[in-house]
Design a protein around this motif. Structure first.
Motif, PDB file in Angstrom:
ATOM      1  N   THR A 477      66.005  37.571 -13.001  1.00 14.69           N
ATOM      2  CA  THR A 477      66.332  36.710 -14.132  1.00 14.69           C
ATOM      3  C   THR A 477      65.122  35.869 -14.498  1.00 14.69           C
ATOM      4  N   GLU A 479      65.148  33.066 -15.918  1.00 13.51           N
ATOM      5  CA  GLU A 479      65.374  31.632 -15.739  1.00 13.51           C
ATOM      6  C   GLU A 479      64.973  31.173 -14.343  1.00 13.51           C
ATOM      7  N   GLN A 652      83.110  42.043 -16.604  1.00  8.08           N
ATOM      8  CA  GLN A 652      81.750  41.523 -16.755  1.00  8.08           C
ATOM      9  C   GLN A 652      81.816  40.120 -17.358  1.00  8.08           C
ATOM     10  N   PRO A 654      80.696  37.349 -19.621  1.00  5.83           N
ATOM     11  CA  PRO A 654      79.858  37.338 -20.832  1.00  5.83           C
ATOM     12  C   PRO A 654      78.597  36.510 -20.645  1.00  5.83           C
ATOM     13  N   GLY A 655      77.464  37.092 -21.039  1.00  2.00           N
ATOM     14  CA  GLY A 655      76.184  36.397 -20.954  1.00  2.00           C
ATOM     15  C   GLY A 655      75.501  36.484 -19.607  1.00  2.00           C
ATOM     16  N   PHE A 656      76.169  37.101 -18.624  1.00  4.70           N
ATOM     17  CA  PHE A 656      75.582  37.226 -17.281  1.00  4.70           C
ATOM     18  C   PHE A 656      75.734  38.675 -16.824  1.00  4.70           C
ATOM     19  N   ASN A 657      74.639  39.408 -16.845  1.00  4.53           N
ATOM     20  CA  ASN A 657      74.693  40.819 -16.488  1.00  4.53           C
ATOM     21  C   ASN A 657      75.014  41.056 -15.019  1.00  4.53           C
ATOM     22  N   GLN A 659      77.000  39.111 -13.027  1.00  3.58           N
ATOM     23  CA  GLN A 659      78.198  38.451 -12.532  1.00  3.58           C
ATOM     24  C   GLN A 659      79.435  39.287 -12.879  1.00  3.58           C
ATOM     25  N   ARG A 672      78.352  37.514  -7.739  1.00  3.89           N
ATOM     26  CA  ARG A 672      77.071  37.946  -8.326  1.00  3.89           C
ATOM     27  C   ARG A 672      76.614  39.206  -7.622  1.00  3.89           C
TER      28      ARG A 672
END
Length: 987
Positions: A477, A479, A652, A654-657, A659, A672
């Motif tokens: 990631t 981030e 899934q 949303p916004g976190f591939n 998780q 995760r």
């Protein structure tokens, strides 16, 4: 007998000396007058019968050697050499020492004779021939022309080349003397040529250790072959094969080219034989196979016969190893100085090496010697070595690991022809690409069978390619650059894994942003050769920096991962859940991190005070069975409460591939991918959000009972049945709960007040507004309350702490603001939009409804006071009554403005406080306005409980808390004292 032979020889000598033959010679020439003249001359010539006669006739030169020949009964032997040509080289007296120093027993006259050949060394010197290599007995004798002299020797590179006449300089080479004079006449009965020399023969010969001591490191790098032969020189039966054969001494660099890598090279040449044969508990098959392989390579370097000019004719030759994939063609070059085999040329002249033999050295089957040539290149047949994992581990010096494999009956894995991947430590600083000879202690002493199996995977894993293959599922990631890519594979530790019901214990691989790879921990078991695994047959070998251990306990594994779950560990420890009983299927444990627990806030305080509820929740977090994020499939589990869990879906986030939300009918978890933590009984799944099981309910009443602030607020709610119904029925409303000290200071909390009900309604938020508070940001959001027409505003303000603080804002008619900071919150489990919010101050109806005139006096109270003083000064006597009225009016204002209340004045007790006490005395229960230690609270009491291990969003000790309040605010924040919450309070 000896005397008779000597007498006969002496008679023969003197007979030939006394014999004179007349030889007529006619010389015809022309005189001065041109007449022909004939002269008749008579010449007497000495005629010798044998070599012994020549020696006797030159007794001043050869008395010493002649005496040795006589004493060793070799006179007749020399006299009988009549049917073959030969050349004899004998030392003269001036270069010989005392005869008493000569070992008569070892004297061999044949060492001085070159059979089948008459050699004219004078012709060689005159023709500037560099040298001559001839067969001398079974071995070569080399003659070299140097500065009009002829040297002869057998060890060209070992001899001392200093040319002086000292007797000690000619130990390993000799010189042919008097070549500038006429050669001695040949004997009449023998085809022989005699030469004078400076040395006894034979020359000293070297043994194997001396040979390598002379050459290795000085002229050539021969350490590999030297070490191997050093071990086998004690095997006399094997070393007998070196006698009368030619050893090709190949340099280290040339040997390396014959093997695929240095591991194979180490296996043949660098194995610690003492360790293998005596100290290590290897099987006899492994030992005998190693010895057989090493001897096979040595036999590749041994050629049948003695190679050299005059020794063996050029042509096809064969090694002692028999047929090879390529034919060996031997040739001679450089005038006999060197040889070639195929395209490889010898770097040295022939060297004679002495080998030990247990047989009797007195018989005449030839001396116990062989030839050697040094080669800087040669092809060895290594195809029949049949490499396998066992040989590679020996080549890696992994002796401890091999010993344990044999001791634990796992040696069959070392020879199986199937796909495997092995992770093994071979010691710090080892480079398998560089030849290595030191004994390597790789730390596997005492490993059990489970540990050893954990080093194997039953498939080929090209780790770097596997990470590329699954990059879409395991991506770094942006981030957080400290994130790791991870992959998991089943180890071979399956059948013996009783704790996990024979399920394979997994290996987890980590790849960091610097392309470093680790096993089971982001910092341990570093893989050294991830991009170039060692390949032998169908097996891959990866090298790690320390022996691989089985996964540890739950606590150890979380510690390796640096998971911030101290709160979970404390709970598990106090609930005695760190040591789980074996269940034959393994465990999956969902462990919330500290952030997840802290986000619960008041709910966490409730759990700490209700051990039974906390125990029930944790048992629902522990599943019997294994769930890994790399293999998502619908399956069934059972938790420690014996509840049946059926996973019905994976969603899934949303916004976190990475998780995934596990959905079941009873409870859900968001995990995760790649965060699995392997431990000895299964897998740990860290979670950053807690979803309550459906059968765990926390009500508004539970939350209010959790904190003393809520208990005090509940006293006033019970006075209003309409609001108490919300609590009793768990309706979807939320409550704003001031701290106990804030309520104590505010005289509006008076059940006898006419606006008491409106005040309490002002502290109740509509259900649709709670969600707005959760989404609150830096922009003001309007929040509706139960009091008609009155709204609050929500806003986050950065006051210098790590997390922005959340404020509720009241606005009066003039637009002034009064901020209330939210200190704690908690929500119902079955309705997350029904919460209670602990704030640092109470709502104020008086402040909301205050008039402009009052506000002016509130803002300019000191100015009014000063103005009154001035007016009073001028009109003191005339308007004294008016002044007294103004003073009374100011006191009334002080009681209206609760912010001007002086809580440090113990004597200043307002009517509001008496009303507050009166309200509490009306309820049936005893006063609950106590602190957490069940002590009577003082006027400075603050009842907010916080976890003692981590600051919450409402804590701001080191920063300016008052800075978060609006400059338009009419009040100043009150001080809230924080109290430490106990883990499991019974209050």
């Amino acid at each position: 007998m000896k005397t008779r032979y000597l007498r006969k020889s002496i008679i023969n000598v003197f007979f030939f000396i006394g014999f004179a033959a007349l030889v007529f010679s006619l010389d015809i020439y022309e005189d001065e007058k041109g007449l022909m003249v004939t002269d008749i001359k008579f010449t007497i010539t000495n005629v010798y019968t044998t070599v012994v006669d020549i020696l006797a006739d030159n007794i001043e030169k050869f008395s010493t050697i002649l005496n040795v020949i006589r004493r060793t009964d070799n006179v007749n032997y020399l006299n009988e050499l009549e049917n073959t040509p030969f050349t004899i080289i004998l030392p003269v007296n001036e270069h010989l020492g005392d005869i008493s120093d000569i070992d008569i027993k070892s004297f061999d006259i044949e060492q001085y004779i070159i059979f089948e050949e008459n050699i004219d060394f004078r012709e060689n010197v005159t023709a500037n021939s560099n040298g001559l290599v001839i067969k001398w007995g079974d071995y070569p004798l080399i003659f070299e022309s140097l500065k009009n002299t002829v040297l002869f020797y057998q060890q060209r590179n070992i001899l001392n080349l200093h040319l002086d006449n000292s007797k000690t300089d000619f130990k390993t080479h000799g010189e042919i003397l008097n070549l500038n004079k006429d050669l001695l006449d040949k004997p009449s009965k023998q085809d022989c040529q005699l030469y004078e020399s400076t040395s006894w023969l034979p020359f000293p010969k070297v043994n194997l250790p001396s040979f390598f001591e002379v050459y290795d490191g000085r002229y050539y790098q021969l350490s590999l072959l030297s070490q191997l032969l050093h071990f086998y020189e004690k095997d006399f039966e094997f070393m007998r094969t070196f006698i009368n054969n030619t050893l090709l001494v190949v340099t280290d660099g040339a040997l390396e080219k014959n093997f695929k890598n240095s591991i194979e090279l180490n296996y043949i040449f660098k194995t610690n034989h003492e360790l293998i044969l005596f100290d290590v508990n290897f099987g006899d098959t492994a030992k005998s196979e190693l010895i057989s392989n090493q001897k096979m390579v040595l036999n590749n370097l041994l050629v049948h016969g003695l190679l050299g000019n005059g020794l063996k004719e050029p042509g096809s030759v064969e090694s002692l190893n028999g047929e090879t994939p390529f034919e060996l063609i031997y040739s001679i070059h450089d005038n006999g100085y060197g040889i070639s085999i195929n395209e490889f040329h010898a770097e040295s002249l022939p060297n004679i090496i002495s080998y030990k033999d247990l047989e009797d050295l007195e018989h005449k089957n030839g001396e116990r010697f062989g030839l050697s040539y040094i080669f800087d290149g040669f092809d060895i047949n290594t195809q029949s070595l049949d490499w396998n994992l066992q040989k590679y581990l020996i080549g890696l010096s992994a002796y401890d690991f091999l010993q344990e494999m044999y001791f634990r009956d796992l040696s069959y894995l070392l020879k199986e022809d199937r796909e495997m991947t092995l992770f093994i430590s071979i010691g710090a600083g080892f480079d398998y690409q560089v030849p290595f000879s030191e004994t390597n202690d790789n730390g596997y002493n005492g490993y059990n069978k489970k540990n050893l199996l954990y080093h194997f995977v039953e498939k080929n894993i090209f780790i770097d390619k596997e990470f590329e293959k699954y990059k879409t599922q395991n991506v770094l990631t942006k981030e957080n650059v400290d994130e790791y890519e991870t992959l998991m594979f089943d180890s071979m530790f399956c059948r013996l894994n009783k704790q996990m019901g024979k399920s394979c214990q997994k290996l987890k691989f980590y790849k960091n942003s610097e392309n470093q790879y680790f096993i089971n921990s982001p910092v341990s078991y570093n893989i050294k050769n991830v991009n170039s695994p060692i390949i032998v047959n169908k097996c891959l070998i990866y090298l790690i920096d320390e022996p691989l251990e089985l996964p540890g306990s739950m606590l150890q594994s979380m510690g390796h991962e640096f998971v911030h779950s101290s709160q979970s560990i404390i709970f598990l420890q106090n609930l005695n859940l760190l040591n789980l009983p074996p269940n034959d299927v393994g465990y999956t444990i969902f462990v919330p991190d500290d952030d997840a627990w802290m986000s619960l806030d008041l709910n966490l305080e409730y759990f700490k005070k209700n051990i039974s509820i906390l125990n029930k929740i944790w048992k629902k977090f522990i599943w019997e069975g294994l769930f890994y994020t790399d293999h998502l499939q619908i399956s069934n589990y059972t938790n420690l409460n014996k509840d049946f869990i059926e996973i019905v879906d994976f969603q899934q986030v949303p916004g976190f591939n990475n998780q995934i939300r596990l959905v079941s009918e009873s409870q859900n978890f968001t995990v995760r991918k790649g965060k699995d933590i392997i431990f000895e009984q299964g897998v740990i799944q860290p979670v950053s959000h807690i979803e309550y099981p459906l059968d765990i309910q926390i009500t508004l009443k539970n939350l209010l009972d959790t904190t003393n602030n809520g208990l005090d607020f509940l006293i006033f709610l019970r006075e209003i049945p309409e609001l108490m119904t919300i609590v009793d029925q768990n309706l979807g409303y939320s409550f704003i709960v001031p701290t106990s000290s804030a309520m104590l200071k505010d005289d509006q909390f008076n059940v006898n007040s006419t606006d008491f009900i409106d005040l309490m309604k002002l502290h109740v938020i509509h259900p649709n507004s709670t969600e707005l508070i959760k989404k609150c940001n830096s922009e003001e959001m309007q929040i509706s309350t139960l009091l008609n027409g009155v709204s609050l505003y929500c806003k986050t303000v950065d006051v210098g702490s790590k997390t922005p603080s959340l404020f509720l804002i009241m606005k009066n008619k003039q637009g002034d603001e009064k901020k209330l900071r939210i200190l704690q919150k908690g929500c119902q489990t079955n309705n997350q939009n029904s919460c209670i919010y602990i704030v640092d101050d109470a709502m104020s109806l008086k402040w909301l409804n205050s008039s402009p005139i009052l506000e002016l006096h509130l803002n300019l109270s000191w100015q009014s006071f000063l103005m009154g003083l001035l007016v009073g000064g001028f009109c003191f006597f005339g308007v004294q009554v008016v002044g007294l009225g103004i003073n009374k009016y100011q006191k009334d204002l002080a009681e209206v403005d609760y912010d001007e209340f002086d809580d440090n004045d113990a004597d200043d007790l307002s009517q509001g406080y008496r009303s507050f006490v009166s309200a509490r005395s009306n309820v049936s229960q005893q006063s609950l306005l106590h602190n957490e230690n069940n002590q009577k609270m003082s006027l400075n009491y603050g009842s907010v409980n916080f976890p003692n291990h981590r600051p919450t969003v409402h804590e701001n000790i080191t920063n300016n808390f008052e800075a978060g309040y609006s400059e338009n605010s009419q009040t100043k924040p009150i001080t809230v004292q924080q109290k430490k919450a106990q883990l499991f309070s019974t209050d």
